[in-house]
Design an enzyme around this catalytic site. Structure first.
Site, PDB file in Angstrom:
ATOM      1  N   LYS A 115      -6.746   9.538  -4.864  1.00  0.00           N
ATOM      2  CA  LYS A 115      -5.886   8.709  -4.569  1.00  0.00           C
ATOM      3  C   LYS A 115      -5.830   8.214  -6.262  1.00  0.00           C
ATOM      4  O   LYS A 115      -6.048   8.991  -7.150  1.00  0.00           O
ATOM      5  CB  LYS A 115      -6.671   7.599  -4.590  1.00  0.00           C
ATOM      6  CG  LYS A 115      -6.609   5.754  -4.680  1.00  0.00           C
ATOM      7  CD  LYS A 115      -6.159   6.116  -3.126  1.00  0.00           C
ATOM      8  CE  LYS A 115      -5.389   4.205  -3.971  1.00  0.00           C
ATOM      9  NZ  LYS A 115      -5.364   4.065  -1.904  1.00  0.00           N
ATOM     10  N   ASP A 127       0.095   1.893  -3.067  1.00  0.00           N
ATOM     11  CA  ASP A 127      -1.043   0.640  -2.912  1.00  0.00           C
ATOM     12  C   ASP A 127      -0.302  -0.243  -3.479  1.00  0.00           C
ATOM     13  O   ASP A 127       0.750  -0.446  -3.311  1.00  0.00           O
ATOM     14  CB  ASP A 127      -2.057   1.917  -3.283  1.00  0.00           C
ATOM     15  CG  ASP A 127      -3.005   1.327  -2.332  1.00  0.00           C
ATOM     16  OD1 ASP A 127      -3.826   1.426  -1.725  1.00  0.00           O
ATOM     17  OD2 ASP A 127      -4.083   0.161  -3.749  1.00  0.00           O
TER      18      ASP A 127
HETATM   19  P1  NDP Z   1       0.819  -5.013  -2.302  1.00  0.00           P
HETATM   20  O1  NDP Z   1       0.784  -4.580  -3.507  1.00  0.00           O
HETATM   21  O2  NDP Z   1       2.013  -4.700  -1.676  1.00  0.00           O
HETATM   22  O3  NDP Z   1      -0.320  -6.527  -2.165  1.00  0.00           O
HETATM   23  C1  NDP Z   1      -1.165  -6.888  -2.242  1.00  0.00           C
HETATM   24  C2  NDP Z   1      -1.531  -8.415  -2.428  1.00  0.00           C
HETATM   25  O4  NDP Z   1      -2.867  -7.902  -2.497  1.00  0.00           O
HETATM   26  C3  NDP Z   1      -0.556  -9.057  -2.999  1.00  0.00           C
HETATM   27  O5  NDP Z   1      -1.061 -10.165  -2.417  1.00  0.00           O
HETATM   28  C4  NDP Z   1      -2.149  -9.141  -4.172  1.00  0.00           C
HETATM   29  O6  NDP Z   1      -1.648 -10.396  -4.788  1.00  0.00           O
HETATM   30  C5  NDP Z   1      -3.434  -9.232  -3.376  1.00  0.00           C
HETATM   31  N1  NDP Z   1      -4.243  -9.242  -4.225  1.00  0.00           N
HETATM   32  C6  NDP Z   1      -4.132  -7.642  -4.630  1.00  0.00           C
HETATM   33  N2  NDP Z   1      -5.042  -7.628  -5.930  1.00  0.00           N
HETATM   34  C7  NDP Z   1      -6.323  -9.453  -6.373  1.00  0.00           C
HETATM   35  C8  NDP Z   1      -7.455  -9.315  -6.193  1.00  0.00           C
HETATM   36  N3  NDP Z   1      -8.212  -8.572  -7.506  1.00  0.00           N
HETATM   37  N4  NDP Z   1      -7.618 -10.773  -5.757  1.00  0.00           N
HETATM   38  C9  NDP Z   1      -6.759 -11.524  -4.741  1.00  0.00           C
HETATM   39  N5  NDP Z   1      -5.643 -10.760  -4.861  1.00  0.00           N
HETATM   40  C10 NDP Z   1      -5.519  -9.754  -4.784  1.00  0.00           C
HETATM   41  O7  NDP Z   1      -0.450  -4.306  -1.853  1.00  0.00           O
HETATM   42  P2  NDP Z   1      -1.515  -3.594  -0.122  1.00  0.00           P
HETATM   43  O8  NDP Z   1      -0.860  -4.881   0.773  1.00  0.00           O
HETATM   44  O9  NDP Z   1       0.126  -2.183  -0.013  1.00  0.00           O
HETATM   45  O10 NDP Z   1      -2.264  -3.033   0.103  1.00  0.00           O
HETATM   46  C11 NDP Z   1      -3.529  -4.667   0.127  1.00  0.00           C
HETATM   47  C12 NDP Z   1      -4.669  -3.803   0.564  1.00  0.00           C
HETATM   48  O11 NDP Z   1      -4.589  -2.936   1.230  1.00  0.00           O
HETATM   49  C13 NDP Z   1      -5.116  -3.096  -0.478  1.00  0.00           C
HETATM   50  O12 NDP Z   1      -6.696  -3.190  -0.551  1.00  0.00           O
HETATM   51  C14 NDP Z   1      -4.877  -1.673  -0.320  1.00  0.00           C
HETATM   52  O13 NDP Z   1      -5.378  -0.205  -0.303  1.00  0.00           O
HETATM   53  C15 NDP Z   1      -4.749  -1.387   0.914  1.00  0.00           C
HETATM   54  N6  NDP Z   1      -3.944  -0.456   1.533  1.00  0.00           N
HETATM   55  C16 NDP Z   1      -3.020  -0.253   1.873  1.00  0.00           C
HETATM   56  C17 NDP Z   1      -2.332   0.577   2.637  1.00  0.00           C
HETATM   57  C18 NDP Z   1      -0.169   0.681   2.973  1.00  0.00           C
HETATM   58  O14 NDP Z   1      -0.363   0.793   3.341  1.00  0.00           O
HETATM   59  N7  NDP Z   1       0.026   0.400   1.320  1.00  0.00           N
HETATM   60  C19 NDP Z   1      -2.734   1.834   3.504  1.00  0.00           C
HETATM   61  C20 NDP Z   1      -3.879   1.537   3.369  1.00  0.00           C
HETATM   62  C21 NDP Z   1      -4.669  -0.154   2.491  1.00  0.00           C
HETATM   63  P3  NDP Z   1      -1.212 -10.950  -6.446  1.00  0.00           P
HETATM   64  O15 NDP Z   1       0.026 -10.266  -6.307  1.00  0.00           O
HETATM   65  O16 NDP Z   1      -1.330 -11.726  -7.489  1.00  0.00           O
HETATM   66  O17 NDP Z   1      -1.276  -9.723  -7.101  1.00  0.00           O
HETATM   67  O1  2IT Z   2      -5.040   3.599   1.223  1.00  0.00           O
HETATM   68  C1  2IT Z   2      -4.534   4.218   2.011  1.00  0.00           C
HETATM   69  O2  2IT Z   2      -4.724   4.369   3.048  1.00  0.00           O
HETATM   70  C2  2IT Z   2      -3.266   3.700   1.389  1.00  0.00           C
HETATM   71  N1  2IT Z   2      -2.400   3.639   0.800  1.00  0.00           N
HETATM   72  C3  2IT Z   2      -2.128   4.682   1.453  1.00  0.00           C
HETATM   73  C4  2IT Z   2      -1.867   6.158   1.634  1.00  0.00           C
HETATM   74  C5  2IT Z   2      -0.478   7.070   1.431  1.00  0.00           C
HETATM   75  O3  2IT Z   2      -0.755   8.343   1.534  1.00  0.00           O
HETATM   76  O4  2IT Z   2      -0.090   6.637   3.071  1.00  0.00           O
END
Ligand code: NDP
Ligand code: 2IT
Length: 451
Positions: free
Chosen positions: A130, A170
């Site tokens: 990561k 992420d």
């Molecule tokens: P994005 O940046 O697309 O969206 C993040 C969202 O979460 C935004 O709405 C953001 O709001 C909110 N957020 C972020 N930080 C905070 C905080 N401290 N408190 C409250 N809300 C918050 O990210 P993703 O959707 O890609 O990721 C979301 C989660 O999913 C994370 O935990 C990530 O690690 C996990 N994840 C993502 C994957 C992927 O493929 N993208 C795969 C697996 C897991 P704001 O705009 O206000 O910051």
């Molecule tokens: O937390 C996660 O699994 C991700 N942000 C996706 C990682 C990836 O390599 O697609």
């Protein structure tokens, strides 16, 4: 847990905390895994002799670097860049990059640690890693984001490669950022390879990678619901976040017949009592992904909905809750509200969104509960499918990718059931996911000698 296993956990954790002071998210993530696998470790003393768990919590390599860039006013800005290369026992390091002001070593170590087990669960050959930076793209111009990404990649490119370490998105890193990062990587290395995933469709990306985490979480939830003879049909779903994972979790849940009533960001949540529909979803996707707006703007367009500033959505009555924003966003008080309102399933889309105290309340009250490393693994699994397509120099159709993703999520559910079914027949998904993920990586480490 027997006395011996308990003693193992206590001494392991006190050593970990002493060796990694102040890294509370990392302690939390390790603590959960060690509690699940300790009984297995003490029954298999060679794992203790070979210090497999001790090695797993020590990253193979951490790279920390300066990221200097110039803002639109010509002022110099300095951020810190990181890549945690946690474990390469079963494949090259693989995991996302997070750009958020809260990023620090503890958060990236917890994420890289979780990623190792998650990637093992996907059935695909990927190790855990990561990376990220304390840079926040929010409020920055496209040009600033590009200059930052180019500076970040100028250093990172030395440490990654299609057979070494494959980053992806992420929090704060989506299609735009992956594009800038990939462009700079290609320019510096003079090679067109699959070194990043989440790429655009015209330059090596996989169909359905943007959708995969949210869709996969719903596929996993379907399996959990089926153990109770239920489905999404007619259920009320509360989702936090409004980014990549939240959007596509909402879309899939809706298409499976659920009524999704909330989304949120770090400033508050929106509640639409009528539930979102396709048109409202398109509006949200445009607002968040193109206009880069805030979720509260939704209520200007749809005044029957309400915005609740500085609140999380967990007090809204629901059947199914899907935390899809960030770590530790669902605390004990929130869990009590979910239980009191009759919620019976919590399926994590984010990484470690539920605190240990909240998990205890949720599980203690008999709710279905899946840890992110199982239910959000569809994203990295589809990244793995993108890597395969890049290596073959082929593109699969959306149907092919979706079929693979669906099978992988069902297989992960089966692994959780195999390793996590308790004597009373219920599935402990935390134990199942941790044990299944651990055993594969531990076997590989045992086979590869002292490295
Ligand atoms: P994005 O940046 O697309 O969206 C993040 C969202 O979460 C935004 O709405 C953001 O709001 C909110 N957020 C972020 N930080 C905070 C905080 N401290 N408190 C409250 N809300 C918050 O990210 P993703 O959707 O890609 O990721 C979301 C989660 O999913 C994370 O935990 C990530 O690690 C996990 N994840 C993502 C994957 C992927 O493929 N993208 C795969 C697996 C897991 P704001 O705009 O206000 O910051
Ligand atoms: O937390 C996660 O699994 C991700 N942000 C996706 C990682 C990836 O390599 O697609």
């Amino acid at each position: 847990m027997d006395k011996f296993a308990e003693k193992y956990v206590n001494s392991f954790m006190s050593e970990l905390i002493a060796r990694n002071p102040g890294e509370k998210e990392f302690h939390q993530a390790v603590g959960e895994v060690v509690n699940s696998v300790a009984p297995y470790i003490v029954q298999n003393p060679q794992l203790m002799d070979l210090k497999i768990m001790e090695r797993m919590v020590e990253p193979e390599r951490i790279i920390i670097f300066r990221v200097p860039w110039m803002d639109d006013n010509g002022r110099i800005q300095i951020n810190r860049g990181y890549r945690v290369q946690m474990n390469s026992a079963i494949g090259p390091y693989k995991g996302g990059i997070r750009f958020h002001s809260s990023v620090n070593l503890s958060i990236l170590k917890f994420l890289a640690f979780e990623q190792t087990f998650k990637n093992s669960l996907t059935t695909l050959p990927m190790g855990g890693g990561k990376g990220g930076s304390d840079f926040s793209p929010r409020g920055k111009s496209d040009a600033e984001v590009m200059r930052f990404c180019q500076s970040f990649m100028t250093e990172l490119q030395r440490h990654i490669g299609q057979d070494t370490d494959i980053p992806a998105g992420d929090i704060g890193v989506g299609g735009r950022e992956v594009g800038f990062l990939y462009g700079q990587y290609k320019r510096l290395r003079n090679e067109f390879t699959g070194t990043l995933t989440g790429k655009g469709m015209s330059w090596g990306g996989s169909r359905l990678r943007p959708e995969a985490t949210g869709y996969g979480a719903c596929y996993f939830a379907q399996e959990m619901l089926a153990t109770r003879g239920k489905s999404f049909e007619g259920q009320t779903v509360v989702i936090s976040g409004a980014g990549n994972v939240a959007q596509f979790a909402a879309k899939k849940a809706m298409s499976l017949g659920a009524k999704v009533v909330t989304l949120s960001d770090s400033n508050g949540y929106i509640y639409d009592p009528e539930g979102f529909n396709e048109e409202k979803w398109e509006y949200i996707a445009h607002l968040k992904n193109v206009l880069r707006g805030r979720i509260k703007e939704y209520v200007n367009e749809y005044p029957t909905a309400k915005y609740f500033p500085d609140e999380r959505p967990w007090g809204v009555p629901c059947d199914i809750a899907m935390p899809c924003a960030t770590q530790n966003e669902l605390e004990a008080e929130d869990a009590k509200k979910l239980v009191a309102n009759g919620c019976y399933c919590v399926c994590e889309g984010a990484n470690m969104p539920t605190t240990p105290e909240a998990i205890e309340i949720i599980r203690g009250n008999g709710l279905l509960y899946s840890p992110g490393k199982a239910s959000n693994a569809g994203g990295v699994a589809t990244s793995g499918l993108e890597m395969s397509q890049n290596s073959m120099r082929l593109h699969w159709t959306a149907e092919e990718v979706d079929k693979n993703l669906h099978t992988i999520m069902k297989d992960i559910h089966e692994s959780c059931a195999r390793y996590g079914t308790e004597e009373d027949g219920t599935i402990n998904y935390v134990k199942g996911a941790n044990l299944a993920g651990f055993i594969k990586v531990a076997d590989a480490m045992c086979g590869q000698g002292l490295v």
